[in-house]
Design a protein around this motif. Structure first.
Motif, mmCIF file in Angstrom:
data_model
loop_
_atom_site.group_PDB
_atom_site.id
_atom_site.type_symbol
_atom_site.label_atom_id
_atom_site.label_comp_id
_atom_site.label_asym_id
_atom_site.label_seq_id
_atom_site.Cartn_x
_atom_site.Cartn_y
_atom_site.Cartn_z
ATOM 1 N N ASP A 1 -0.733 14.922 10.354
ATOM 2 C CA ASP A 1 -0.052 14.624 11.668
ATOM 3 C C ASP A 1 0.103 13.469 12.247
ATOM 4 O O ASP A 1 -1.553 12.959 12.018
ATOM 5 N N ALA A 2 1.057 12.829 12.338
ATOM 6 C CA ALA A 2 1.556 11.065 12.915
ATOM 7 C C ALA A 2 0.950 11.448 14.213
ATOM 8 O O ALA A 2 -0.052 10.408 14.289
ATOM 9 N N PHE A 3 1.366 12.697 14.838
ATOM 10 C CA PHE A 3 0.633 12.798 16.214
ATOM 11 C C PHE A 3 0.278 13.368 16.847
ATOM 12 O O PHE A 3 0.311 14.630 16.384
ATOM 13 N N LEU B 1 0.609 -0.919 -0.348
ATOM 14 C CA LEU B 1 0.557 0.116 -0.323
ATOM 15 C C LEU B 1 0.741 1.194 -0.043
ATOM 16 O O LEU B 1 2.214 1.313 0.405
ATOM 17 N N TRP B 2 -0.092 2.573 -0.614
ATOM 18 C CA TRP B 2 0.999 3.050 -0.443
ATOM 19 C C TRP B 2 1.016 4.383 0.933
ATOM 20 O O TRP B 2 0.048 4.595 1.024
ATOM 21 N N LYS B 3 2.219 4.985 1.513
ATOM 22 C CA LYS B 3 2.043 5.112 3.050
ATOM 23 C C LYS B 3 2.277 6.277 3.088
ATOM 24 O O LYS B 3 3.705 6.524 2.105
ATOM 25 N N ASN C 1 8.482 13.830 5.914
ATOM 26 C CA ASN C 1 8.510 14.640 5.181
ATOM 27 C C ASN C 1 7.634 14.347 4.415
ATOM 28 O O ASN C 1 7.178 15.407 2.817
ATOM 29 N N GLY C 2 6.549 13.917 4.205
ATOM 30 C CA GLY C 2 5.085 13.685 3.558
ATOM 31 C C GLY C 2 4.717 13.355 2.003
ATOM 32 O O GLY C 2 3.539 12.800 1.669
ATOM 33 N N GLN C 3 5.894 12.286 2.093
ATOM 34 C CA GLN C 3 6.143 11.735 0.767
ATOM 35 C C GLN C 3 4.879 10.385 1.060
ATOM 36 O O GLN C 3 5.423 9.208 2.025
#
Length: 385
Positions: A301-303, A147-149, A154-156
């Motif tokens: 954001d991740a967190f 899957l594309w994550k 970096n947001g890529q």
């Protein structure tokens, strides 16, 4: 003319009258299931079912499967009327949903396009709920694929290998194809998945959340193939369903299914100030996930920058419209105050509509009594540094 009270032999090329079988049937569908279907003023005259405007567009995109007409505006010939009268939604549901798994997500008219399209294709085109063997991609208890994550820093979006295992009770992903150790292990116990196409910027975008050190961690993924992404979503729901069946052996399917995945009660920007309420208000992205109100600098954001536990009114939680005087520093004029046993949280919304929507979301949570396990979550929040 037949004496069954149904218009079956209407002259070809005629427009149906207002008081006819079609109007009556559509009205009955609307009264029976307003949460599942919008106004059912359209019909698939090849499948024999009434559908809402939202789903009629999907049906039009699969003309080899379904041909659509308006109940109110289009002309119908006698054969088409007779076919509709001899089939109908109840009969077709009994045929095409005879083997639907309890964990499979049944979208409503308000769900994203991907979920609704894949539901229609699964039901009528692939006949997944007639033939159980076609359900293996999401019911086997094990699934792996690429899957594309979205990268945390970096947001890529980069391809990552994902593995879902009911036996191990976890969803894992690996940064390298040949990596032996996973980059993250997400316990099925604390896993949630919700489609977020607008937020992620991809029509197949899925947001997965899990708890890491009792704080929420977000990952954002997609796949080019819509069926692949919906299969992953339902595989996660299946894994959670089987986990909950073991964790709560006496619970019915009706009790467990609402716990398999959840959409957020409310998301959007608000301004907030700190605990001393003397620093300036800062714009943040807020997510109301059950009793966790989280705020982020950026929606992807991740967190979270912080989390607020929202308890019940029985435990001295309440929401107030406006800000206590003499609050200063907010740029947006429509304030909200959340009162907890320990402190007040101050927020400001840009518009009155946003303010009222947030207040409504808070009231839903505060008005619901806390479950025994939620007291442990509340205690953790109180002891956070």
């Amino acid at each position: 003319m037949p004496s069954r009270g149904l218009v079956l032999l209407w002259p070809a090329g005629s427009v149906l009258p207002k008081n006819n079988y079609f109007r009556q049937e559509a009205g009955m569908i609307k009264r029976r299931g307003t949460t599942k279907m919008g106004n059912p003023d359209w019909a698939s005259y090849t499948l024999g079912v009434f559908i809402c405007l939202s789903c009629s567009g999907i049906h039009r995109n699969i003309p080899h499967l379904s041909k659509v007409k308006s109940v109110r505006l289009d002309e119908w010939d006698g054969a088409q009327v007779e076919f509709m009268a001899s089939t109908g939604n109840t009969a077709m549901r009994a045929k095409y949903e005879s083997e639907i798994p309890p964990f499979y997500y049944k979208p409503t008219f308000s769900d994203c396009l991907l979920l609704r399209e894949q539901w229609i294709r699964a039901k009528y085109e692939r006949k997944e709920f007639i033939y159980i063997e076609k359900q293996e991609p999401y019911s086997a208890g094990y699934r792996e694929g690429f899957l594309w994550k979205r990268g945390r820093d970096n947001g890529q979006f980069l391809t990552r290998k994902f593995v879902l295992s009911e036996r191990e009770g976890a969803l894992k992903y690996y940064n390298k194809n040949d990596a032996k150790d996973p980059k993250a292990i997400m316990k099925i116990e604390h896993l949630n998945a919700t489609f977020q196409p607008g937020k992620i910027g991809n029509p197949h975008g899925l947001q997965i959340t899990y708890l890491k050190d009792n704080s929420t961690r977000n990952i954002f993924i997609y796949h080019e193939d819509g069926k692949e992404m919906v299969d992953w979503f339902n595989a996660i729901r299946a894994a959670r369903f089987h986990y909950l069946q073991v964790a709560f052996p006496g619970a019915s399917n009706a009790d467990l299914v609402p716990k398999l995945s959840r959409n957020y009660l409310k998301e959007g920007y608000m301004e907030k100030t700190g605990p001393k309420q003397t620093e300036g208000f800062k714009k943040r992205w807020f997510t109301m996930d059950d009793r966790r109100l989280m705020y982020f600098k950026d929606p992807l954001d991740a967190f979270a920058r912080g989390e607020v536990f929202i308890g019940s009114k029985e435990n001295s939680y309440k929401v107030l419209e406006g800000l206590p005087p003499p609050t200063q520093g907010n740029h947006w004029p429509h304030g909200i105050t959340i009162v907890t046993p320990d402190r007040k949280f101050l927020f400001a919304c840009e518009t009155e509509t946003e303010q009222q929507e947030w207040i409504s979301a808070f009231q839903k949570v505060i008005g619901r009594p806390m479950l025994p396990q939620e007291y442990a979550v509340e205690a953790h929040f109180k002891h956070k540094p």
